[in-house]
Design a protein around this motif. Structure first.
Motif, PDB file in Angstrom:
ATOM      1  N   ALA A 176       6.650  28.166 -47.650  1.00  0.00           N
ATOM      2  CA  ALA A 176       7.440  27.517 -46.603  1.00  0.00           C
ATOM      3  C   ALA A 176       7.293  28.250 -45.272  1.00  0.00           C
ATOM      4  CB  ALA A 176       8.906  27.456 -47.015  1.00  0.00           C
ATOM      5  N   LEU A 177       7.313  29.579 -45.322  1.00  0.00           N
ATOM      6  CA  LEU A 177       7.116  30.348 -44.089  1.00  0.00           C
ATOM      7  C   LEU A 177       5.704  30.160 -43.545  1.00  0.00           C
ATOM      8  CD1 LEU A 177       9.008  33.668 -44.847  1.00  0.00           C
ATOM      9  CD2 LEU A 177       9.655  31.862 -43.255  1.00  0.00           C
ATOM     10  N   GLY A 178       4.725  30.065 -44.435  1.00  0.00           N
ATOM     11  CA  GLY A 178       3.355  29.802 -43.996  1.00  0.00           C
ATOM     12  C   GLY A 178       3.218  28.434 -43.339  1.00  0.00           C
ATOM     13  N   GLN A 179       3.881  27.439 -43.913  1.00  0.00           N
ATOM     14  CA  GLN A 179       3.833  26.101 -43.325  1.00  0.00           C
ATOM     15  C   GLN A 179       4.505  26.085 -41.950  1.00  0.00           C
ATOM     16  OE1 GLN A 179       5.713  23.598 -46.206  1.00  0.00           O
ATOM     17  NE2 GLN A 179       4.013  23.743 -47.640  1.00  0.00           N
ATOM     18  N   LEU A 180       5.645  26.762 -41.840  1.00  0.00           N
ATOM     19  CA  LEU A 180       6.319  26.843 -40.541  1.00  0.00           C
ATOM     20  C   LEU A 180       5.461  27.602 -39.537  1.00  0.00           C
ATOM     21  CD1 LEU A 180       8.856  26.222 -38.915  1.00  0.00           C
ATOM     22  CD2 LEU A 180       9.850  28.334 -39.804  1.00  0.00           C
ATOM     23  N   GLY A 181       4.799  28.664 -39.991  1.00  0.00           N
ATOM     24  CA  GLY A 181       3.897  29.409 -39.117  1.00  0.00           C
ATOM     25  C   GLY A 181       2.725  28.563 -38.643  1.00  0.00           C
ATOM     26  N   LEU A 182       2.166  27.749 -39.543  1.00  0.00           N
ATOM     27  CA  LEU A 182       1.070  26.855 -39.139  1.00  0.00           C
ATOM     28  C   LEU A 182       1.533  25.810 -38.132  1.00  0.00           C
ATOM     29  CD1 LEU A 182      -0.863  26.170 -42.454  1.00  0.00           C
ATOM     30  CD2 LEU A 182      -1.760  27.215 -40.381  1.00  0.00           C
ATOM     31  N   LEU A 183       2.726  25.280 -38.348  1.00  0.00           N
ATOM     32  CA  LEU A 183       3.259  24.291 -37.415  1.00  0.00           C
ATOM     33  C   LEU A 183       3.471  24.895 -36.032  1.00  0.00           C
ATOM     34  CD1 LEU A 183       4.343  21.377 -37.193  1.00  0.00           C
ATOM     35  CD2 LEU A 183       6.585  22.301 -37.739  1.00  0.00           C
ATOM     36  N   LEU A 184       4.049  26.084 -36.010  1.00  0.00           N
ATOM     37  CA  LEU A 184       4.238  26.766 -34.724  1.00  0.00           C
ATOM     38  C   LEU A 184       2.902  27.149 -34.097  1.00  0.00           C
ATOM     39  CD1 LEU A 184       7.263  29.024 -35.663  1.00  0.00           C
ATOM     40  CD2 LEU A 184       7.278  27.090 -34.092  1.00  0.00           C
ATOM     41  N   ALA A 185       1.938  27.563 -34.908  1.00  0.00           N
ATOM     42  CA  ALA A 185       0.616  27.930 -34.384  1.00  0.00           C
ATOM     43  C   ALA A 185      -0.067  26.732 -33.745  1.00  0.00           C
ATOM     44  CB  ALA A 185      -0.254  28.493 -35.495  1.00  0.00           C
ATOM     45  N   ALA A 186       0.053  25.577 -34.361  1.00  0.00           N
ATOM     46  CA  ALA A 186      -0.542  24.374 -33.772  1.00  0.00           C
ATOM     47  C   ALA A 186       0.095  24.067 -32.418  1.00  0.00           C
ATOM     48  CB  ALA A 186      -0.381  23.192 -34.723  1.00  0.00           C
ATOM     49  N   LEU A 232       1.339  34.835 -34.247  1.00  0.00           N
ATOM     50  CA  LEU A 232       2.565  34.660 -33.474  1.00  0.00           C
ATOM     51  C   LEU A 232       3.492  33.663 -34.163  1.00  0.00           C
ATOM     52  CD1 LEU A 232       4.191  35.294 -30.942  1.00  0.00           C
ATOM     53  CD2 LEU A 232       2.975  33.419 -29.808  1.00  0.00           C
ATOM     54  N   GLY A 233       2.932  32.603 -34.718  1.00  0.00           N
ATOM     55  CA  GLY A 233       3.740  31.620 -35.433  1.00  0.00           C
ATOM     56  C   GLY A 233       4.420  32.216 -36.650  1.00  0.00           C
ATOM     57  N   LEU A 234       3.698  33.063 -37.398  1.00  0.00           N
ATOM     58  CA  LEU A 234       4.308  33.729 -38.547  1.00  0.00           C
ATOM     59  C   LEU A 234       5.402  34.699 -38.119  1.00  0.00           C
ATOM     60  CD1 LEU A 234       1.335  34.497 -40.957  1.00  0.00           C
ATOM     61  CD2 LEU A 234       3.200  32.879 -41.282  1.00  0.00           C
ATOM     62  N   ALA A 235       5.184  35.390 -37.023  1.00  0.00           N
ATOM     63  CA  ALA A 235       6.206  36.318 -36.533  1.00  0.00           C
ATOM     64  C   ALA A 235       7.471  35.562 -36.129  1.00  0.00           C
ATOM     65  CB  ALA A 235       5.657  37.126 -35.351  1.00  0.00           C
ATOM     66  N   VAL A 236       7.303  34.432 -35.454  1.00  0.00           N
ATOM     67  CA  VAL A 236       8.461  33.630 -35.056  1.00  0.00           C
ATOM     68  C   VAL A 236       9.159  33.056 -36.292  1.00  0.00           C
ATOM     69  CG1 VAL A 236       9.165  31.532 -33.822  1.00  0.00           C
ATOM     70  CG2 VAL A 236       7.566  33.122 -32.761  1.00  0.00           C
ATOM     71  N   ALA A 237       8.384  32.616 -37.284  1.00  0.00           N
ATOM     72  CA  ALA A 237       8.978  32.093 -38.513  1.00  0.00           C
ATOM     73  C   ALA A 237       9.800  33.158 -39.225  1.00  0.00           C
ATOM     74  CB  ALA A 237       7.886  31.554 -39.431  1.00  0.00           C
ATOM     75  N   LEU A 238       9.303  34.393 -39.260  1.00  0.00           N
ATOM     76  CA  LEU A 238      10.061  35.480 -39.877  1.00  0.00           C
ATOM     77  C   LEU A 238      11.329  35.791 -39.089  1.00  0.00           C
ATOM     78  CD1 LEU A 238       7.268  37.926 -41.049  1.00  0.00           C
ATOM     79  CD2 LEU A 238       8.867  36.651 -42.475  1.00  0.00           C
ATOM     80  N   LEU A 239      11.246  35.721 -37.765  1.00  0.00           N
ATOM     81  CA  LEU A 239      12.440  35.935 -36.946  1.00  0.00           C
ATOM     82  C   LEU A 239      13.470  34.831 -37.170  1.00  0.00           C
ATOM     83  CD1 LEU A 239      10.930  37.233 -33.578  1.00  0.00           C
ATOM     84  CD2 LEU A 239      12.227  38.516 -35.278  1.00  0.00           C
ATOM     85  N   VAL A 240      13.002  33.606 -37.342  1.00  0.00           N
ATOM     86  CA  VAL A 240      13.912  32.500 -37.650  1.00  0.00           C
ATOM     87  C   VAL A 240      14.591  32.742 -38.993  1.00  0.00           C
ATOM     88  CG1 VAL A 240      13.978  30.038 -38.263  1.00  0.00           C
ATOM     89  CG2 VAL A 240      12.767  30.779 -36.216  1.00  0.00           C
ATOM     90  N   LEU A 241      13.808  33.188 -39.987  1.00  0.00           N
ATOM     91  CA  LEU A 241      14.382  33.487 -41.296  1.00  0.00           C
ATOM     92  C   LEU A 241      15.431  34.594 -41.195  1.00  0.00           C
ATOM     93  CD1 LEU A 241      14.402  33.072 -44.373  1.00  0.00           C
ATOM     94  CD2 LEU A 241      12.614  34.810 -44.491  1.00  0.00           C
TER      95      LEU A 241
END
Length: 105
Positions: free
Chosen positions: A86-96, A18-27
């Motif tokens: 960078a997208l992976g890091q944002l996804g991890l942050l959102l996942a946490a 879910l965090g990766l999906a949100v990060a991609l939507l932000v991008l």
């Protein structure tokens, strides 16, 4: 015990997806909004990890993966890796955040 660990892993994986999906939507939102300076800033956050992976992993790995000769010196590969990290890091942050919001009591 194993069942508890598996449940924890599946919950974390779902939050990360879910965090990766949100990060991609932000991008995508930044791209459609024309905020390329923010995208460049996001990409700069992934640059250290991208450089580290280019240094630590053997050059033959990158040459075989991309099909390019001297792939570690290719600026397009460096740019792509920095954006992906960078997208992976944002996804991890959102996942946490999602994991803490939904599963930590």
């Amino acid at each position: 015990m194993m069942r508890l660990l598996m449940r924890l892993f599946i919950r974390w994986a779902a939050c990360f997806a879910l965090g990766l999906a949100v990060a991609l939507l932000v991008l995508l939102g930044l791209m459609f909004g024309g905020q390329f300076d923010l995208i460049k800033g996001l990409q700069l956050t992934g640059l250290p990890l991208a450089k580290l992976s280019l240094v630590l992993l053997p050059e033959a790995f990158w040459n075989d993966l991309t099909g390019l000769a001297d792939a570690t010196q290719n600026p397009a590969l460096q740019s792509f890796l920095s954006l992906c990290s960078a997208l992976g890091q944002l996804g991890l942050l959102l996942a946490a955040g999602f994991f803490r919001l939904w599963y930590v009591r």
